[in-house]
Design a protein around this motif. Structure first.
Motif, PDB file in Angstrom:
ATOM      1  N   UNK A   1     -15.290  29.540  87.898  1.00 29.13           N
ATOM      2  CA  UNK A   1     -15.297  29.124  88.497  1.00 29.13           C
ATOM      3  C   UNK A   1     -14.180  28.190  89.790  1.00 29.13           C
ATOM      4  N   UNK A   2     -14.861  27.779  90.692  1.00 28.18           N
ATOM      5  CA  UNK A   2     -13.811  27.647  91.820  1.00 28.18           C
ATOM      6  C   UNK A   2     -14.284  26.392  92.654  1.00 28.18           C
ATOM      7  N   UNK A   3     -14.647  25.260  92.267  1.00 29.50           N
ATOM      8  CA  UNK A   3     -15.305  24.465  93.328  1.00 29.50           C
ATOM      9  C   UNK A   3     -14.083  24.236  94.774  1.00 29.50           C
ATOM     10  N   UNK A   4     -14.106  24.705  95.856  1.00 37.05           N
ATOM     11  CA  UNK A   4     -13.831  24.276  96.923  1.00 37.05           C
ATOM     12  C   UNK A   4     -13.871  23.522  97.957  1.00 37.05           C
ATOM     13  N   UNK A   5     -16.141  23.128  97.374  1.00 40.01           N
ATOM     14  CA  UNK A   5     -16.129  22.457  98.623  1.00 40.01           C
ATOM     15  C   UNK A   5     -17.196  22.150  98.131  1.00 40.01           C
ATOM     16  N   UNK A   6     -17.786  20.883  98.461  1.00 43.52           N
ATOM     17  CA  UNK A   6     -19.588  20.209  97.714  1.00 43.52           C
ATOM     18  C   UNK A   6     -19.232  18.617  98.074  1.00 43.52           C
ATOM     19  N   UNK A   7     -19.988  18.770  96.390  1.00 46.87           N
ATOM     20  CA  UNK A   7     -20.738  16.973  97.136  1.00 46.87           C
ATOM     21  C   UNK A   7     -19.904  16.856  96.104  1.00 46.87           C
ATOM     22  N   UNK A   8     -19.603  14.881  95.682  1.00 47.48           N
ATOM     23  CA  UNK A   8     -18.761  14.572  94.800  1.00 47.48           C
ATOM     24  C   UNK A   8     -19.733  14.560  93.137  1.00 47.48           C
ATOM     25  N   UNK A   9     -18.758  14.906  92.807  1.00 48.43           N
ATOM     26  CA  UNK A   9     -19.506  14.865  90.748  1.00 48.43           C
ATOM     27  C   UNK A   9     -21.303  15.700  90.577  1.00 48.43           C
ATOM     28  N   UNK A  10     -21.027  16.459  91.511  1.00 48.07           N
ATOM     29  CA  UNK A  10     -21.851  17.739  91.087  1.00 48.07           C
ATOM     30  C   UNK A  10     -22.180  18.232  89.831  1.00 48.07           C
ATOM     31  N   UNK A  11     -21.440  18.439  89.500  1.00 49.12           N
ATOM     32  CA  UNK A  11     -21.291  18.276  87.646  1.00 49.12           C
ATOM     33  C   UNK A  11     -21.087  16.964  87.172  1.00 49.12           C
TER      34      UNK A  11
END
Length: 237
Positions: free
Chosen positions: A119-129
């Motif tokens: 899984x590569x978080x390359x964008x998104x809201x902080x602290x999603x997980x």
């Protein structure tokens, strides 16, 4: 580079020869997500399979893999994932706008739900997980992660508590954002050095050569750090 090294050292996958699957948050029109897709297409065209992409506008998923050429087209045209050509999806593929209830639910759950090697978080809201939802990243048995490897291209996508829980409870290997996303900072330092040493005209006259040199340097230092980290972990877990 961190993805390639982590696949090898954590999962025994040679990304140049062995097929691997990824899921990505961050759209093809984003700096990190878009360039990641461009690199996957350029460096691993025969081995990389992108199972899902979620961005601010929506989500696209395909169990047979999203067409990399189409993803790069979106990158080149600075378009979000909702502009993915649906004719290029397999019978099991979907592309949905987050404006619909189902599209929003699928977009928000994609990173947790789809099974992939990485899984590569390359964008998104902080602290999603985070500490409240990290267990949603696990499969129904409550032990197996949907992805055994996370390479954090996006900053602070995962909280420290969630990282620790995912590692302790499910053995998830995580390359932190401070390493996986470091080359942006290194590039900035190179730009500062150029501005101190060269006039604008001198820089422009040598830009092509300078850029090639910076990219070569980035590959070198990224690989040195990634290989050192996994060597240290192997001998001092």
């Amino acid at each position: 580079v961190n993805l390639e090294v982590a696949l090898r050292d954590c999962l025994g996958i040679d990304a140049r020869k062995d097929k691997f699957t990824v899921k990505i948050t961050g759209g093809p029109d984003g700096d990190v997500g878009g360039n990641l897709l461009k690199i996957l297409h350029r460096e691993f065209p025969d081995t990389a399979t992108v199972l899902g992409v979620a961005d601010g506008m929506g989500v696209a998923e395909d169990p047979e893999g999203l067409d990399l050429n189409e993803l790069v087209r979106l990158f080149n045209e600075a378009l979000p994932i909702t502009h993915f050509d649906k004719s290029k999806l397999s019978s099991g593929g979907i592309c949905m706008d987050a404006a619909s209830e189902e599209g929003l639910t699928r977009r928000n759950s994609m990173a947790f739900r789809i099974k992939s090697d990485a899984f590569i978080p390359a964008g998104g809201r902080p602290n999603t997980i985070n500490g409240r939802n990290w267990n949603q990243f696990l499969l129904e048995d409550g032990k197996t992660p949907s992805s055994p490897l996370i390479v954090e291209g996006a900053n602070i996508f995962t909280t420290p508590e969630a990282r620790q829980k995912l590692f302790e409870e499910a053995g998830v290997a995580i390359v932190k954002d401070s390493s996986a996303n470091k080359c942006g900072v290194i590039t900035s330092s190179q730009e500062v050095a150029c501005s101190m040493l060269l006039s604008t005209d001198e820089f422009l006259a040598n830009k092509e050569e300078l850029v090639a040199g910076v990219i070569k340097h980035l590959h070198k230092v990224a690989r040195l750090e990634a290989e050192l980290m996994f060597k240290e972990y192997k001998y001092h877990p």
